[in-house]
Write a protein that holds these residues in place. Structure first.
Motif, PDB file in Angstrom:
ATOM      1  N   UNK A  87       0.832  -1.207   0.000  1.00 45.37           N
ATOM      2  CA  UNK A  87       0.000   0.000   0.000  1.00 45.37           C
ATOM      3  C   UNK A  87       0.864   1.254   0.000  1.00 45.37           C
ATOM      4  N   UNK A  88       1.944   1.239   0.764  1.00 40.22           N
ATOM      5  CA  UNK A  88       2.832   2.406   0.837  1.00 40.22           C
ATOM      6  C   UNK A  88       3.520   2.652  -0.498  1.00 40.22           C
ATOM      7  N   UNK A  89       3.968   1.592  -1.142  1.00 38.34           N
ATOM      8  CA  UNK A  89       4.627   1.748  -2.445  1.00 38.34           C
ATOM      9  C   UNK A  89       3.648   2.235  -3.513  1.00 38.34           C
ATOM     10  N   UNK A  90       2.410   1.741  -3.468  1.00 35.84           N
ATOM     11  CA  UNK A  90       1.399   2.195  -4.434  1.00 35.84           C
ATOM     12  C   UNK A  90       1.092   3.677  -4.231  1.00 35.84           C
ATOM     13  N   UNK A  91       0.925   4.091  -2.982  1.00 42.35           N
ATOM     14  CA  UNK A  91       0.626   5.494  -2.698  1.00 42.35           C
ATOM     15  C   UNK A  91       1.794   6.379  -3.118  1.00 42.35           C
ATOM     16  N   UNK A  92       3.022   5.950  -2.832  1.00 43.17           N
ATOM     17  CA  UNK A  92       4.198   6.730  -3.226  1.00 43.17           C
ATOM     18  C   UNK A  92       4.309   6.874  -4.731  1.00 43.17           C
ATOM     19  N   UNK A  93       4.002   5.803  -5.462  1.00 45.82           N
ATOM     20  CA  UNK A  93       4.038   5.870  -6.921  1.00 45.82           C
ATOM     21  C   UNK A  93       2.997   6.859  -7.432  1.00 45.82           C
ATOM     22  N   UNK A  94       1.805   6.803  -6.847  1.00 42.70           N
ATOM     23  CA  UNK A  94       0.744   7.738  -7.238  1.00 42.70           C
ATOM     24  C   UNK A  94       1.181   9.187  -6.989  1.00 42.70           C
ATOM     25  N   UNK A  95       1.809   9.434  -5.851  1.00 40.39           N
ATOM     26  CA  UNK A  95       2.241  10.797  -5.529  1.00 40.39           C
ATOM     27  C   UNK A  95       3.276  11.293  -6.528  1.00 40.39           C
ATOM     28  N   UNK A  96       4.191  10.432  -6.943  1.00 39.77           N
ATOM     29  CA  UNK A  96       5.178  10.840  -7.934  1.00 39.77           C
ATOM     30  C   UNK A  96       4.515  11.184  -9.260  1.00 39.77           C
ATOM     31  N   UNK A  97       3.350  10.577  -9.526  1.00 43.17           N
ATOM     32  CA  UNK A  97       2.613  10.886 -10.741  1.00 43.17           C
ATOM     33  C   UNK A  97       2.004  12.269 -10.757  1.00 43.17           C
ATOM     34  N   UNK A  98       2.080  12.989  -9.637  1.00 43.09           N
ATOM     35  CA  UNK A  98       1.609  14.373  -9.570  1.00 43.09           C
ATOM     36  C   UNK A  98       2.666  15.367 -10.033  1.00 43.09           C
ATOM     37  N   UNK A  99       3.908  14.921 -10.096  1.00 48.57           N
ATOM     38  CA  UNK A  99       5.028  15.817 -10.402  1.00 48.57           C
ATOM     39  C   UNK A  99       5.057  16.189 -11.883  1.00 48.57           C
ATOM     40  N   UNK A 100       5.798  17.226 -12.239  1.00 47.90           N
ATOM     41  CA  UNK A 100       5.964  17.568 -13.662  1.00 47.90           C
ATOM     42  C   UNK A 100       6.508  16.376 -14.433  1.00 47.90           C
ATOM     43  N   UNK A 101       6.182  16.334 -15.704  1.00 44.69           N
ATOM     44  CA  UNK A 101       6.551  15.171 -16.521  1.00 44.69           C
ATOM     45  C   UNK A 101       8.065  14.956 -16.575  1.00 44.69           C
ATOM     46  N   UNK A 102       8.853  16.054 -16.575  1.00 40.46           N
ATOM     47  CA  UNK A 102      10.302  15.875 -16.641  1.00 40.46           C
ATOM     48  C   UNK A 102      10.828  15.182 -15.388  1.00 40.46           C
ATOM     49  N   UNK A 103      10.198  15.445 -14.226  1.00 42.22           N
ATOM     50  CA  UNK A 103      10.585  14.748 -13.000  1.00 42.22           C
ATOM     51  C   UNK A 103      10.201  13.275 -13.085  1.00 42.22           C
ATOM     52  N   UNK A 104       9.017  13.001 -13.653  1.00 41.36           N
ATOM     53  CA  UNK A 104       8.601  11.609 -13.808  1.00 41.36           C
ATOM     54  C   UNK A 104       9.534  10.848 -14.748  1.00 41.36           C
ATOM     55  N   UNK A 105       9.987  11.520 -15.797  1.00 38.50           N
ATOM     56  CA  UNK A 105      10.908  10.856 -16.727  1.00 38.50           C
ATOM     57  C   UNK A 105      12.180  10.412 -16.010  1.00 38.50           C
ATOM     58  N   UNK A 106      12.642  11.230 -15.075  1.00 32.79           N
ATOM     59  CA  UNK A 106      13.822  10.868 -14.298  1.00 32.79           C
ATOM     60  C   UNK A 106      13.510   9.739 -13.318  1.00 32.79           C
ATOM     61  N   UNK A 107      12.426   9.893 -12.570  1.00 33.02           N
ATOM     62  CA  UNK A 107      12.106   8.950 -11.501  1.00 33.02           C
ATOM     63  C   UNK A 107      11.718   7.582 -12.047  1.00 33.02           C
ATOM     64  N   UNK A 108      10.909   7.563 -13.113  1.00 35.57           N
ATOM     65  CA  UNK A 108      10.403   6.306 -13.647  1.00 35.57           C
ATOM     66  C   UNK A 108      11.248   5.758 -14.803  1.00 35.57           C
TER      67      UNK A 108
END
Length: 393
Positions: A87-108
């Motif tokens: 549950x914690x990992x799912x919530x954390x992934x969802x939160x990262x999906x709120x960030x600007x796309x360039x941040x997501x490109x780095x994180x994911x």
């Protein structure tokens, strides 16, 4: 705004159920080592459960909220610590999906990335050239030793004061203290992390009030996707309460596994199943399991419905979401306690699942954001026309 609806079911609950034998076999190791077994982490990844809130651009499935909760609960039927970590990992992934796309490109860049984090604002971010410096200390970082990124709640310096925000940083840039020595939820590895002047670029910092109250975020890619049309806290507490339902079902399974042919010590009952006291206990326990399921599904279905309409959340609905989460935990604990009470002294041996479930469900009920009595007070205040006694709405 066009909303992309959640994808049809991919039987993630069935996949979760298939992992139960592996998870149960690794539970003693996880209790001893206070972290999930590598085999369990790999199985969660291979099953697709870690991708339930991974953005679609990186291979995520984005099922409806109810299916997310049911899959997390099914893992809880095997082990509470594994379910809570999921549950914690799912919530954390969802939160990262709120960030600007360039941040997501780095994180994911690695779609299998995992996130630890903490809801309480344990640090501050001060502006420097090109971004911010992060300093703080966060407790209860579930899965930190098995995560690559941390989604930490902070106070962000702004306009002469501070506002609630989220900072996403690499775990490798933090100090991780191995201090998770607890009676319950031992396998979660919810250790403390420390930041000492860690630089964070602006694209990895997000003010939380616009997200929490108005569903505003900075991702162009996810702006019209249903999974991100829900408020943070209400989504988080729904998913985080799901392990409790799973643990109540696990207690039910454990009780009935031991019931056949078992007597009641110091009585003439050679078969516990014949005793009226047993009938009363299992009836009361089953009703509480059903009630926990009702509150979990009510919360999930409310999130789904409002994400489609775009209707604003009232203060009462926000407080009710926390109340539902608290009741999932409370009713689940009541079910576990009833079944443990009817299980006799032999159930306290460490090789019996029920003693661990009892410890784990107690720990979960003490979590500050889902504590049943605290949430009931908040809900009651709102119903009486008062301001809530918390900013976590």
């Amino acid at each position: 705004m066009t909303t992309t609806e959640a994808r049809p079911s991919t039987d993630l609950v069935g996949r979760a159920a298939e992992l139960a034998p592996l998870i149960r076999a690794r539970v003693p190791w996880q209790e001893e080592n206070r972290v999930l077994h590598p085999d369990v982490v790999a199985a969660l990844e291979e099953s697709g459960l870690l991708a339930m809130r991974l953005p679609a651009a990186f291979g995520g499935t984005l099922p409806p909220v109810r299916e997310v909760c049911d899959a997390v609960a099914e893992i809880g039927r095997a082990d509470g610590s594994t379910s809570w970590s999921l549950s914690s990992w799912v919530i954390g992934t969802w939160m990262a999906g709120l960030l600007p796309d360039e941040a997501q490109d780095e994180i994911f860049a690695d779609p299998a990335v995992r996130f630890c984090g903490s809801v309480g604002p344990g640090g501050t971010a001060e502006p420097v050239e090109g971004g911010y410096t992060l300093t703080g200390r966060w407790h209860f970082n579930t899965g930190a030793r098995q995560s690559q990124w941390a989604t930490h709640s902070i106070l962000l310096a702004k306009d002469g004061g501070h506002v609630p925000a989220l900072a996403v940083v690499r775990v490798s840039e933090l100090e991780v203290e191995d201090d998770w020595h607890t009676s319950g939820m031992r396998g979660t590895g919810s250790v403390t992390s420390v930041a000492r002047d860690v630089f964070v670029p602006p694209e990895r910092v997000l003010e939380m009030m616009p997200v929490a109250m108005r569903n505003e975020h900075r991702s162009a890619r996810n702006i019209g996707v249903q999974a991100w049309q829900v408020p943070f806290l209400q989504f988080a507490v729904a998913v985080a309460s799901a392990p409790a339902l799973g643990m109540a079902r696990a207690a039910w399974d454990a009780f009935f596994e031991r019931l056949p042919g078992r007597g009641i010590a110091y009585t003439h009952y050679a078969d516990q199943a014949q005793a009226p006291l047993t009938h009363l206990r299992v009836a009361e326990a089953r009703l509480r399991v059903d009630q926990a399921e009702f509150h979990l599904h009510r919360a999930a279905d409310r999130l789904h419905a409002k994400s489609l309409t775009g209707e604003a959340w009232s203060a009462e609905e926000r407080a009710l979401a926390r109340m539902d989460a608290g009741l999932v935990c409370e009713r689940a604990k009541e079910a576990v306690d009833l079944l443990a009470d009817a299980s006799g002294g032999s159930s306290i041996y460490l090789d019996k699942a029920l003693q661990r479930i009892t410890r784990d469900i107690q720990a979960l009920n003490l979590h500050g954001i889902m504590h049943p009595s605290t949430n009931a007070e908040t809900y009651g205040r709102v119903l009486c026309g008062l301001e809530p006694n918390t900013d976590f709405m």
